[in-house]
Design a protein around this motif. Structure first.
Motif, PDB file in Angstrom:
ATOM      1  N   LEU A  16      20.940  25.017  80.930  1.00 52.19           N
ATOM      2  CA  LEU A  16      22.433  25.667  80.363  1.00 52.19           C
ATOM      3  C   LEU A  16      22.079  27.192  80.809  1.00 52.19           C
ATOM      4  N   ILE A  17      22.747  28.003  81.164  1.00 52.75           N
ATOM      5  CA  ILE A  17      22.354  29.295  81.400  1.00 52.75           C
ATOM      6  C   ILE A  17      23.068  30.248  80.520  1.00 52.75           C
ATOM      7  N   ASP A  18      24.630  29.585  79.919  1.00 49.47           N
ATOM      8  CA  ASP A  18      25.616  30.438  78.997  1.00 49.47           C
ATOM      9  C   ASP A  18      26.443  29.551  78.632  1.00 49.47           C
ATOM     10  N   SER A  19      27.329  29.587  77.252  1.00 48.42           N
ATOM     11  CA  SER A  19      28.370  28.436  77.066  1.00 48.42           C
ATOM     12  C   SER A  19      29.300  29.221  76.468  1.00 48.42           C
ATOM     13  N   ALA A 274      20.468  32.084  77.285  1.00 44.36           N
ATOM     14  CA  ALA A 274      20.902  32.724  77.146  1.00 44.36           C
ATOM     15  C   ALA A 274      20.467  33.337  75.123  1.00 44.36           C
ATOM     16  N   ARG A 275      20.904  31.788  74.424  1.00 46.14           N
ATOM     17  CA  ARG A 275      20.380  32.408  73.001  1.00 46.14           C
ATOM     18  C   ARG A 275      19.774  30.933  72.579  1.00 46.14           C
ATOM     19  N   GLY A 276      19.334  29.948  72.772  1.00 50.35           N
ATOM     20  CA  GLY A 276      18.700  29.592  72.539  1.00 50.35           C
ATOM     21  C   GLY A 276      19.452  27.910  71.478  1.00 50.35           C
ATOM     22  N   LEU A 277      21.009  28.758  71.377  1.00 49.50           N
ATOM     23  CA  LEU A 277      21.703  27.191  70.525  1.00 49.50           C
ATOM     24  C   LEU A 277      21.614  26.778  71.701  1.00 49.50           C
TER      25      LEU A 277
END
Length: 289
Positions: A16-19, A274-277
Motif C-alpha cells: 500500500l503505497i499511499d492513501s 509512505a507514512r507507516g499508518l
C-alpha cells in the motif's frame, strides 16, 4: 474477549503505497493501481499519484464501476508470489485484483496454529481464488476449498498449478458453503482449522441466496460442530458491512465456550509505505487453542 489488530506489512509483490481522500494507491508486482477506499478519510502523503489504472466506482451501492487504464496491463493477469505461493493477479470487474492482500497476516497466523501437526485437516469456506488454501497446503495441511463460483475454483486450481502444488491433498469443491458444511456434519467429518470469509450477499451454484446477517449465526454454529477439543482454530473475516468486531467476537465466543481456548476480535489493517499508518480493511473474530 481480547481486542487485537492484525496488520499486513508490505512484501516484495504487494504494498500500500499511499492513501487518502477516499482512495488508495497500491503496487501489485510491477503495476500500480488506484482504488476507492472509504476508510482513507485523511489526506494522502502526496497528491501526485502515478498509476497504471484506476477503478472508477459506479453510482450504485453494490460495487459497480469500471477500470480506467492509463497504460497497458495484461488482460489475462500477471504472476505474483507470497512466500511459497504463486498466483495470478488480474483486474476484475469488482475492483479487486484476484486476491485480498490484507489477508497475509491471517495466512501466517493460521500456519502458526497448525505448526508441528501431522497433515492437519483444514477447510476454506468462500475460498475465492485459493491463495489462503495454498498457504495452508504449503504448510502441510490437507485442505478442503469451498466456493460457489466455478470460475473462482478454476482460478484456484490454476494458482495451484502455478505454485507447483497440484500434488497437494486439496479438495476443490464447487458448492454452497452452508449446504456443504451441513453435509460434512452428517458425514461425521472433523477439522483442525476452518477459515471463512463470507460475502455480504451472494448466490450458491443452484441459486441459493446468502445474506450475511441472516446466515452467519447458523453457519458459525455448524462450523463449531466440525471442530473438537483437538482442533486448533477458526478464523472469520467480515468486509463491507455495518457490523462490529465485538458483535462477531461474541457470536464466536458463545458457540465456542465449551471448547475452551481463546476468542479474539478486532480489525485487519494494511500498513501504508509512505507514512507507516494503518489502513483498516475488515473486522474479524478468531478462536484458537
Amino acid at each position: 474477549m481480547n481486542l487485537v489488530t492484525m496488520t499486513g506489512e508490505p512484501w516484495a509483490d504487494y504494498g500500500l503505497i499511499d492513501s487518502g481522500h477516499g482512495r488508495k494507491l497500491e503496487r501489485y508486482g510491477r503495476f500500480r493501481f488506484i482504488r476507492p477506499e472509504p476508510q482513507a478519510m485523511w489526506a494522502p502523503a502526496s497528491e501526485d499519484w502515478d498509476a497504471d489504472a484506476e477503478f472508477i466506482p459506479g453510482s450504485d451501492e453494490e460495487g459497480g464501476g469500471r477500470w480506467q487504464f492509463a497504460r497497458a496491463v495484461p488482460q489475462d493477469g500477471w504472476p505474483l508470489r507470497w512466500r511459497e505461493v504463486r498466483f495470478t493477479a488480474q483486474n476484475t470487474p469488482f475492483r479487486h485484483l484476484g486476491f485480498f492482500p490484507d489477508m497475509a497476516p491471517v495466512w501466517d497466523w493460521m500456519r502458526g496454529r497448525i505448526e508441528g501437526m501431522d497433515a492437519p485437516e483444514c477447510m476454506n469456506l468462500f475460498g475465492y481464488t485459493g491463495v489462503g488454501t495454498l498457504a495452508l497446503a504449503a504448510a502441510g495441511a490437507r485442505v478442503t476449498h469451498v466456493d460457489a463460483s466455478k470460475k473462482s475454483v478454476a482460478e484456484g486450481k490454476a494458482n495451484a498449478a502455478l505454485s507447483n502444488m497440484t500434488d497437494k491433498p486439496t479438495r476443490w469443491m464447487i458448492d454452497d458453503a452452508g449446504k456443504f458444511v451441513a453435509r460434512e456434519i452428517r458425514r461425521g467429518r472433523r477439522y483442525d482449522g476452518i477459515i471463512l470469509d463470507p460475502p455480504k450477499w451472494g448466490r450458491g451454484p443452484n441459486g441459493e441466496v446468502w445474506k450475511l446477517e441472516e446466515g452467519l449465526p447458523g453457519l458459525i454454529a455448524d462450523c463449531r460442530q466440525l471442530l473438537d477439543a483437538d482442533s486448533r482454530f477458526l478464523f472469520l473475516t467480515v468486509y463491507a458491512v455495518r457490523m462490529s468486531a465485538l458483535a462477531i467476537g461474541e457470536l464466536v465466543r458463545q458457540h465456542f465456550a465449551d471448547l475452551g481456548g481463546t476468542v479474539e476480535a478486532g480489525e485487519l489493517t494494511v500498513r501504508e509505505e509512505a507514512r507507516g499508518l494503518m489502513l483498516p480493511t475488515a473486522i474479524f473474530a478468531r478462536w484458537s487453542r
